[in-house]
Write a protein that holds these residues in place. Structure first.
Motif, PDB file in Angstrom:
ATOM      1  N   VAL A  20       4.497   3.561   0.746  1.00 42.13           N
ATOM      2  CA  VAL A  20       3.852   3.352  -0.547  1.00 42.13           C
ATOM      3  C   VAL A  20       4.202   4.506  -1.469  1.00 42.13           C
ATOM      4  O   VAL A  20       4.039   5.670  -1.110  1.00 42.13           O
ATOM      5  CB  VAL A  20       2.317   3.257  -0.402  1.00 42.13           C
ATOM      6  CG1 VAL A  20       1.665   3.160  -1.780  1.00 42.13           C
ATOM      7  CG2 VAL A  20       1.934   2.062   0.459  1.00 42.13           C
ATOM      8  N   VAL A  21       4.700   4.178  -2.638  1.00 46.65           N
ATOM      9  CA  VAL A  21       4.963   5.182  -3.674  1.00 46.65           C
ATOM     10  C   VAL A  21       3.928   4.981  -4.767  1.00 46.65           C
ATOM     11  O   VAL A  21       3.673   3.847  -5.188  1.00 46.65           O
ATOM     12  CB  VAL A  21       6.381   5.048  -4.247  1.00 46.65           C
ATOM     13  CG1 VAL A  21       6.584   6.010  -5.417  1.00 46.65           C
ATOM     14  CG2 VAL A  21       7.415   5.308  -3.159  1.00 46.65           C
ATOM     15  N   ALA A  22       3.325   6.078  -5.211  1.00 53.69           N
ATOM     16  CA  ALA A  22       2.307   5.993  -6.251  1.00 53.69           C
ATOM     17  C   ALA A  22       2.609   6.969  -7.373  1.00 53.69           C
ATOM     18  O   ALA A  22       3.237   8.008  -7.161  1.00 53.69           O
ATOM     19  CB  ALA A  22       0.923   6.287  -5.672  1.00 53.69           C
ATOM     20  N   GLY A  23       2.149   6.620  -8.561  1.00 53.56           N
ATOM     21  CA  GLY A  23       2.311   7.490  -9.717  1.00 53.56           C
ATOM     22  C   GLY A  23       1.032   7.575 -10.517  1.00 53.56           C
ATOM     23  O   GLY A  23       0.249   6.623 -10.554  1.00 53.56           O
ATOM     24  N   THR A  61      -2.403   4.507 -13.381  1.00 51.45           N
ATOM     25  CA  THR A  61      -1.719   4.626 -12.092  1.00 51.45           C
ATOM     26  C   THR A  61      -0.823   3.416 -11.851  1.00 51.45           C
ATOM     27  O   THR A  61      -1.008   2.360 -12.462  1.00 51.45           O
ATOM     28  CB  THR A  61      -2.721   4.747 -10.922  1.00 51.45           C
ATOM     29  OG1 THR A  61      -3.493   3.541 -10.831  1.00 51.45           O
ATOM     30  CG2 THR A  61      -3.659   5.928 -11.124  1.00 51.45           C
ATOM     31  N   ALA A  62       0.125   3.589 -10.970  1.00 49.26           N
ATOM     32  CA  ALA A  62       1.018   2.491 -10.586  1.00 49.26           C
ATOM     33  C   ALA A  62       1.483   2.735  -9.158  1.00 49.26           C
ATOM     34  O   ALA A  62       1.543   3.885  -8.694  1.00 49.26           O
ATOM     35  CB  ALA A  62       2.212   2.404 -11.523  1.00 49.26           C
ATOM     36  N   THR A  63       1.792   1.663  -8.455  1.00 51.62           N
ATOM     37  CA  THR A  63       2.272   1.787  -7.075  1.00 51.62           C
ATOM     38  C   THR A  63       3.438   0.833  -6.821  1.00 51.62           C
ATOM     39  O   THR A  63       3.624  -0.149  -7.539  1.00 51.62           O
ATOM     40  CB  THR A  63       1.154   1.477  -6.049  1.00 51.62           C
ATOM     41  OG1 THR A  63       0.657   0.145  -6.284  1.00 51.62           O
ATOM     42  CG2 THR A  63       0.020   2.477  -6.135  1.00 51.62           C
ATOM     43  N   HIS A  88      10.679   5.801  -6.361  1.00 51.00           N
ATOM     44  CA  HIS A  88      10.092   6.775  -7.287  1.00 51.00           C
ATOM     45  C   HIS A  88      10.409   6.369  -8.732  1.00 51.00           C
ATOM     46  O   HIS A  88       9.533   6.374  -9.597  1.00 51.00           O
ATOM     47  CB  HIS A  88      10.645   8.174  -7.005  1.00 51.00           C
ATOM     48  CG  HIS A  88       9.950   8.876  -5.890  1.00 51.00           C
ATOM     49  ND1 HIS A  88      10.081  10.232  -5.664  1.00 51.00           N
ATOM     50  CD2 HIS A  88       9.101   8.432  -4.941  1.00 51.00           C
ATOM     51  CE1 HIS A  88       9.349  10.584  -4.613  1.00 51.00           C
ATOM     52  NE2 HIS A  88       8.754   9.498  -4.163  1.00 51.00           N
ATOM     53  N   ALA A  89      11.662   6.023  -8.972  1.00 49.32           N
ATOM     54  CA  ALA A  89      12.084   5.632 -10.318  1.00 49.32           C
ATOM     55  C   ALA A  89      11.381   4.353 -10.765  1.00 49.32           C
ATOM     56  O   ALA A  89      10.982   4.226 -11.938  1.00 49.32           O
ATOM     57  CB  ALA A  89      13.597   5.437 -10.349  1.00 49.32           C
ATOM     58  N   GLU A  90      11.211   3.422  -9.846  1.00 53.44           N
ATOM     59  CA  GLU A  90      10.527   2.161 -10.171  1.00 53.44           C
ATOM     60  C   GLU A  90       9.110   2.425 -10.674  1.00 53.44           C
ATOM     61  O   GLU A  90       8.661   1.835 -11.663  1.00 53.44           O
ATOM     62  CB  GLU A  90      10.472   1.273  -8.923  1.00 53.44           C
ATOM     63  CG  GLU A  90       9.709  -0.032  -9.120  1.00 53.44           C
ATOM     64  CD  GLU A  90       9.543  -0.824  -7.836  1.00 53.44           C
ATOM     65  OE1 GLU A  90       8.660  -1.699  -7.792  1.00 53.44           O
ATOM     66  OE2 GLU A  90      10.284  -0.564  -6.864  1.00 53.44           O
ATOM     67  N   ALA A 146      -1.275   7.236  -3.162  1.00 50.61           N
ATOM     68  CA  ALA A 146      -0.319   6.682  -2.202  1.00 50.61           C
ATOM     69  C   ALA A 146      -0.932   6.587  -0.809  1.00 50.61           C
ATOM     70  O   ALA A 146      -0.795   5.569  -0.124  1.00 50.61           O
ATOM     71  CB  ALA A 146       0.945   7.535  -2.164  1.00 50.61           C
ATOM     72  N   LYS A 147      -1.611   7.639  -0.380  1.00 53.47           N
ATOM     73  CA  LYS A 147      -2.179   7.674   0.965  1.00 53.47           C
ATOM     74  C   LYS A 147      -3.291   6.649   1.125  1.00 53.47           C
ATOM     75  O   LYS A 147      -3.340   5.929   2.141  1.00 53.47           O
ATOM     76  CB  LYS A 147      -2.713   9.078   1.262  1.00 53.47           C
ATOM     77  CG  LYS A 147      -3.186   9.267   2.708  1.00 53.47           C
ATOM     78  CD  LYS A 147      -2.017   9.263   3.668  1.00 53.47           C
ATOM     79  CE  LYS A 147      -2.424   9.665   5.081  1.00 53.47           C
ATOM     80  NZ  LYS A 147      -3.337   8.709   5.732  1.00 53.47           N
ATOM     81  N   VAL A 148      -4.184   6.559   0.154  1.00 55.54           N
ATOM     82  CA  VAL A 148      -5.281   5.593   0.254  1.00 55.54           C
ATOM     83  C   VAL A 148      -4.738   4.165   0.235  1.00 55.54           C
ATOM     84  O   VAL A 148      -5.190   3.304   1.003  1.00 55.54           O
ATOM     85  CB  VAL A 148      -6.300   5.804  -0.880  1.00 55.54           C
ATOM     86  CG1 VAL A 148      -7.317   4.656  -0.917  1.00 55.54           C
ATOM     87  CG2 VAL A 148      -7.030   7.128  -0.692  1.00 55.54           C
ATOM     88  N   THR A 149      -3.760   3.914  -0.624  1.00 53.08           N
ATOM     89  CA  THR A 149      -3.164   2.576  -0.685  1.00 53.08           C
ATOM     90  C   THR A 149      -2.507   2.218   0.637  1.00 53.08           C
ATOM     91  O   THR A 149      -2.668   1.100   1.143  1.00 53.08           O
ATOM     92  CB  THR A 149      -2.132   2.489  -1.825  1.00 53.08           C
ATOM     93  OG1 THR A 149      -2.762   2.838  -3.055  1.00 53.08           O
ATOM     94  CG2 THR A 149      -1.549   1.093  -1.937  1.00 53.08           C
ATOM     95  N   ARG A 150      -1.783   3.175   1.224  1.00 57.03           N
ATOM     96  CA  ARG A 150      -1.150   2.898   2.512  1.00 57.03           C
ATOM     97  C   ARG A 150      -2.193   2.702   3.611  1.00 57.03           C
ATOM     98  O   ARG A 150      -2.050   1.815   4.462  1.00 57.03           O
ATOM     99  CB  ARG A 150      -0.195   4.030   2.910  1.00 57.03           C
ATOM    100  CG  ARG A 150       0.515   3.723   4.225  1.00 57.03           C
ATOM    101  CD  ARG A 150       1.484   4.801   4.674  1.00 57.03           C
ATOM    102  NE  ARG A 150       2.113   4.392   5.922  1.00 57.03           N
ATOM    103  CZ  ARG A 150       1.569   4.567   7.129  1.00 57.03           C
ATOM    104  NH1 ARG A 150       0.386   5.155   7.244  1.00 57.03           N
ATOM    105  NH2 ARG A 150       2.182   4.151   8.217  1.00 57.03           N
TER     106      ARG A 150
END
Length: 214
Positions: A20-23, A61-63, A88-90, A146-150
């Protein structure tokens, strides 16, 4: 106006489950620091959940969730570092920001930044550093998301496949689950990264053991 964003991932090295990538976008570092956020690996799960709620309420936020199957497919074409950089870029492209702070997934942080920039179309200023999740609060916030989503993804997979632990090769519960599943079915579960050395090694060992049975 949102000026900066932080990007981080969870599950890059796991053998089971997604990455999971998060921003997280913010006006500046200080407003993120006020949440008391820290690198997700250093705080309790309960605290992460609390911070997750605060972060998602206060900031944009975005994932991106990259499944085990997709990782296997992409690894036939590009390196894992490129897979992470592309993700990451996405996420950067989903967020309102001018400058993106990313946790470098390459031994050469500057090179990693250039890779992310290339995938993002060169439209952002990329600050790529090792341990960015510790150095920059906005990346720490992304680490928590990212961690919580994963964690939630893993919980859903546990409901489908049974408790396989954290999904990381260092977890004995994960390895026992993978060995048992492959021994019983002859193939890895759908949530496994078949291209991972851990999976290949177990497959090879069990295949050789089966030959000796004859």
């Amino acid at each position: 106006m949102y000026v900066i964003c932080g990007i981080d991932e969870a599950g890059k090295g796991s053998v089971l489950g997604p990455m999971v990538v998060a921003g997280v976008s913010a006006h500046d570092m200080d407003e993120v620091a006020l949440t008391g956020v820290a690198d997700s690996k250093t705080i309790s799960r309960k605290r992460r959940e609390s911070l997750y709620s605060e972060i998602t309420e206060k900031f944009v936020t975005a994932t991106a969730i990259i499944s085990a199957e997709e990782i296997d497919r992409l690894r036939a074409e590009i390196s894992m570092n490129d897979i992470v950089a592309r993700a990451h870029a996405e996420v950067i492209c989903k967020l309102p920001c001018a400058t993106a702070f990313v946790d470098a997934c390459d031994v050469n942080a500057e090179r990693y930044g250039r890779t992310v920039s290339r995938y993002a179309g060169g439209n952002y200023s990329i600050v790529s550093e090792h341990k960015a999740d510790v150095r920059f609060p906005v990346v720490s916030a992304a680490s928590v998301v990212a961690k919580v989503t994963r964690d939630r993804c893993i919980e859903s997979l546990h409901e489908e496949f049974g408790n396989f632990g954290s999904g990381y090769p260092s977890d004995s519960v994960t390895i026992r689950f993978l060995e048992t599943y492959i021994a019983e079915s002859g193939h890895p579960p759908a949530c496994a990264r078949s291209s991972w050395e851990t999976t290949r090694r177990i497959m090879s060992r069990l295949s050789q053991a089966s030959l000796f049975d004859f």
